[in-house]
Design an enzyme around this catalytic site. Structure first.
Site, mmCIF file in Angstrom:
data_model
loop_
_atom_site.group_PDB
_atom_site.id
_atom_site.type_symbol
_atom_site.label_atom_id
_atom_site.label_comp_id
_atom_site.label_asym_id
_atom_site.label_seq_id
_atom_site.Cartn_x
_atom_site.Cartn_y
_atom_site.Cartn_z
ATOM 1 C CD GLU A 42 -130.380 -56.776 33.359
ATOM 2 O OE1 GLU A 42 -130.649 -55.972 32.636
ATOM 3 O OE2 GLU A 42 -130.048 -56.461 34.531
ATOM 4 N N GLY A 43 -133.013 -57.979 29.002
ATOM 5 C CA GLY A 43 -133.843 -58.348 28.065
ATOM 6 C C GLY A 43 -133.560 -59.897 27.287
ATOM 7 C CG HIS A 44 -130.535 -59.848 25.063
ATOM 8 N ND1 HIS A 44 -129.468 -58.863 25.196
ATOM 9 C CD2 HIS A 44 -130.991 -59.685 23.335
ATOM 10 C CE1 HIS A 44 -128.881 -57.604 24.027
ATOM 11 N NE2 HIS A 44 -130.514 -58.319 23.115
ATOM 12 C CB SER A 197 -127.382 -53.222 22.376
ATOM 13 O OG SER A 197 -128.881 -54.413 22.702
#
Ligand code: AMP
Length: 296
Positions: A42-44, A197
């Protein structure tokens, strides 16, 4: 309304990428890019979604860059899952995936690297001496391949954002120097752990223990809000919380100036970065928080 999933164009060569960019520009689109190493979370996705709000061509690069890993680091075992990544790309609104091979990015091997001075010898750079040369070199090459108007990075890697901002300020190639850099906030798990990740490496116990990083950061943040201004006191508070977990090894836990990442005096800066790096088992995790002092 969520974006409609659509097909993502995959480019594996720089030529293909340049053609796609030229076509998009001729149709009046601007280019937003999100460099990543894949295994998207979700960060990406938040970076991609923001890029998609501003640009017609949104290209995400997935390249596990060997030159930013030290010899004893996790390059070989870095998690990879293209099918899963494609689903995230579609959902978040990417139009293109740049997926180069190592030889496409480094056709002559790595003959020359870019070194950014001043900011790369401390914190992550002290623990990972060649890391930021690898980052600056690959980001310049990725910009030369994707030719973006704007590139999106996460505050999660605060020191990396400062290196990249200096890279675009000092690089002579217009593909690099004309790229606008946008930094977006860190996306976290429900218990505060920054999405990464590398979190997939954590076993159940380490995953539970990893929440102490966020606890140390928020304690220090609250301590500053309550009036504490001593850098050494704040660093001791973070250390005290982190060392409550036996299995965790602290690399650094510092309260430094947010633009230099150094702390000259014991008094914290008006914009302070709380930065932590720890090792849990064989997994190295980093996180940070920015705190602005209230103006008097
Ligand atoms: P990586 O794939 O880990 O190299 O990260 C690619 C980009 O995503 C970098 O700009 C990171 O700072 C950003 N990123 C990684 N984790 C997060 C997160 N939890 N929140 C926001 N951005 C992130």
């Amino acid at each position: 309304m969520p974006p409609t999933p659509s097909d993502v164009v995959i480019c594996t060569t720089i030529d293909e990428m340049h053609n796609q960019v030229a076509f998009a520009r001729s149709s009046g689109h601007t280019i937003g890019c999100v460099p990543t190493m894949g295994y998207l979370h979700e960060g990406h996705a938040s970076l991609i979604q923001t890029a998609a709000q501003h640009h017609g061509l949104v290209v995400v690069s997935i390249f596990v860059n060997p030159t930013q890993f030290g010899p004893s680091e996790d390059f070989e075992r870095y998690p990879r899952d293209l099918e899963r990544d494609l689903a995230v790309l579609r959902q978040a609104g990417a139009t293109h995936l740049f997926l180069p091979s190592v030889t496409e990015m480094y056709p002559d091997g790595v003959r020359s690297t870019i070194h950014i001075d001043g900011i790369t010898d401390i914190l992550e750079g002290a623990s990972r001496p060649t890391h930021f040369d690898g980052v600056a070199t690959v980001v310049a090459r990725l910009f030369q391949a994707m030719l973006p108007d704007e590139a999106y990075f996460g505050q999660k890697d605060l020191q990396q954002t400062l290196v990249i901002q200096r890279l675009v300020q000092t690089h002579t190639d217009a593909a690099v120097s004309n790229t606008r850099i946008t930094i977006l906030p860190t996306i976290r798990e429900h218990d505060g752990l920054a999405k990464s990740s590398r979190n997939v490496y954590l076993n159940e116990e380490d995953r539970r223990n990893a929440t102490v990083i966020y606890q140390a950061l928020t304690y220090a943040q609250n301590s500053i809000v309550r009036g504490e201004r001593s850098r050494s006191v704040i660093e001791q508070q973070m250390l005290h919380i982190l060392t409550s977990v036996d299995a965790l090894r602290v690399d650094y836990a510092v309260a430094v100036d947010a633009s230099t990442l150094r702390g000259a005096a014991d008094l914290i800066s008006e914009r302070t970065a709380l930065c932590i790096a720890v090792k849990l088992g064989t997994t190295r995790l980093i996180d940070n928080m920015l705190v602005e002092l209230p103006t008097a």
